[in-house]
Design a protein around this motif. Sequence first.
Motif: not given
Length: 970
Positions: A50-62, A69-85
């Motif tokens: 499925f393709t969407f405007d945004f697909s947020y990976w928040s499963h691991d990588g934090f 606060y749960l912050s990214p440990s890599g480029s893949r993780y979408a944290d709360q600030r990323k989703v808000f932005n």
Amino acid sequence: MAENVRVAVRVRPFNTREKERNAVLIIDMKGNTTEIKDPAAPKGEKPRTFTFDFSYWSHDGFKEEQDGYLSPSGSRYADQRKVFNDLGQSVLDNAWKGYNCSLFAYGQTGSGKSYSMTGYGNNKGIVPICCEELFKGIEEKKKTAQKGEEFQVQVSMLEIYNEQVRDLLTSKKAPKGGLKVRQHPSKGFYVESLITCPVNSYADIDNKYQEGARNRTVAATQMNATSSRAHTIVGIYFTQKTLNDAGENMTKSSILYLVDLAGSERAESTGATGDRLKEGSAINQSLSTLGNVIKALADKGSGQSGVMVPFRNSVLTKLLKNALDGNSKTIMIAALSPADINYEETLSTLRFADRAKAIKTTATVNESPTDRLIRELREENERLKKLMESGGIMPAMEGDGGTSDEEKEEMQRQMKELMERNQAEVAAMQASWEEKLQKEREQNEKALAEQKQKEEEKKVTPYFWNLNEDPSLSGMLIHFCKPGQSRIGTKNAKPPPEIQLSGLNIQMEHATVTNKDNKVSIKPTFQSAVIINGKEISKEELLHHNDRILFGSTNLFVFHHPVDYAQQLKQGKKVEAPTFEKAQEEISETALQKVGFSKVGQSGSKEDLVLQDDLVRTMPMVNQCNAMSECLNKKRFFEIALVSPQARGLKEGRTEVMVKMKNLENGNEWMWPYDKFLNRKYKMEEMYNDFINDEKDWDEPPEKDPFEESADSAVLIGSVQVFLQSLGYLIDTDEHLSITDFRGIEHGRMQVQALPCDAKWKPIEDDFVEDPYELVGKQLNFKMKIGKVGGIPSKYEKVYVSYKFYLDDTPAVSKEMSGVNMDFNFDKQFTFKPVTQQLVDYLMNDPLVIQVYGKQKTGGQKGGTALPTRELMAREKTMIHQTKQEDMKNRMAVEVATERKKFERAETKLRKIQELVNKAKKGNRTELAVKDVEDILEGSFRFKGVADAVTLAKRNEAMGKNTSSACNLQ
């Protein structure tokens, strides 16, 4: 210009339950593409994409920072600030431009909707960040604002539960049926009398949100409601007042609707179909209607003409009409579970989100001169006033002659309501913003002072804090255990108790808490329910930090002891707050053990683990229904039942959790599938809510009473399993079989015949086949006949049987019979030409399940009907316990008898082998044929005297020195 709804999906980490179940990851994301793998699909099958405007990976990588606060440990993780932005900032930007904006979260219960919307601790979600950033922007604008320019923010918060709207910013009793939803000619649907509070800072909004959450928690506990089944809508009304070039007061306004939808569950995952699905769909009418609206709008967006969109079918869709099909810029975020055990629900969520992409809305800037708007409202009121004075007939209707007096009165009433609303709106616009803020400040000062005092007291005084299935509602209720004794009970107790609770099974005097020398203990009163860490207590117990306490049926709290907590931290222990899920699990496990269900270990099969989850989910609700029955004196008793697919007439499937309801007055019983039980439970809650709110008409007539079931509806008495291998050999079957219920208890006997026939339907004799697969490609005729049925309990006045053979879609159903011994004489002819291998496989491996249904008598024994439900339930529980004890004794007796028979058979075989050895020795043989020993062990070898010994000797002599087939006797 029309714009598509922007859609985002977000996948969360595994939760504790999924980790314990060794869940497998089924979601993957690459850019804006989301993939889902079917855990049951063959190896190598491609996942669905499925393709969407945004697909947020928040499963691991934090990683978790020091502040939590749960912050990214890599480029893949979408944290709360990323989703808000990506999402929240666009909502905010459009609000400044004067557009209406809507953001709603969708997904199954526990998928992470609330985390994205509200968050927790320093992991703030979209709603709090949006509010915080809005006021930062206002402060910046104020620095350069001209005289007369003003920025106003108001907030509202409502909840929709069972199609009723509740204002969460007031603790006042809601009117029966909830707040009314009205329709305005230009504004669309709105909630009448909904409180909108002026706020001047993010702190003000946060306080209002906390107030709404507390009111929501109290109401949910009192009404026995489930927060995961309620929709929450936070409305933020943002108004910018400026001067235009003509010197007029211009008003640019926008409404931000932030919607946290109820948890979505697929009916198919519980096996609901047909009438069961219809009954289950009423549990959350608004959510199912939202799905229909989304589908209709998607069809409309794809160019289909004549599509009717059912906005009016639910309260939720009425209030979301602008968001989905009107003047709004809309964003949807769909929360996904990553686990294989939630595959069906997650796939359903992805499909829902995929349809939402096709929806188009047309947003316009809400800009109008305030003075002109006030003048227009006043002019409209004058016009309506004149119409009312002239009889309330619109000019276009004059001379019609068809308008009745009742219709005129109704029109006048509606015009009067419209005038009152217009007048209220004019007053609201003319009131000074500073006056509104001042009034609100005065109301908040006392509450803020009390909250500050409470926070200080929490540092030194032990207290209870509430635990809720919605993490954002946990900790909203605090009850202190002050030095000395504190009574727990309802507000009606005299004098009022120090700790006041409300809800199911809360007694007027429920328990006493004693805080002596900083040691806290609790003692329940007689017949009051207090459960600590899953175990019900009857005497005084000492409490420890993080103990879980359930008062009654719905008040779940955690005990916090500041001294114990500090000591544990000092010792270096990691102290984690209990979760609602774990607390419910331990309560359910203890209750289930009492009725004979044991916990499945982590190594159990997937089916067993799913069944255990179903039991844990259902057990508290069954207890609540019993509590409501007792409170309303309905004389109904509910208990869990595990029903195999065979007992339900299915060839395959998994064991299903059902609920048995028993009429304690006459002994009649009904078995409810989970969906039906859930729907009835919510209707019971409505009745219970009316009762505790002192509504005079809280009770319902029998046809609408959720505790009632029609005696005309047939119930499953039991079933019979018939194995049909004999048909494969063209041999007839004539058996008398037990009719057993889901627990294996016998409720009668049934005669069943399976008769192979020739082309003229005469029974075949002495024409059997050695291999059933010889029938493949030939013709097979046979009759299934159900003869005498006896021993059926006397409470059933009419009985019939039903079954589906092989691939039948329609069941074979007999006529209804009555009596103790019934001869159904019900036969059906079957012809298969040609016979397939699949049919032979069915005959050789699958039993035919014949179900016996009965209609219960409306009368029955009435002994004890004058007794209250509490006493009748106590009797029922005692009887169930005695029955289980008898069953256990019987099973033990059967096991002992079985073991004795095994021992006797073993001794007999040993004796026969010894006889065989003795006879061989008499024949001067030193070896014994292995075949003879095997025959004895299999039970097929028989001695027939001396002649048999001679035969044995000859056989041994013929074997010669074949040591592989002989045993040395020396």
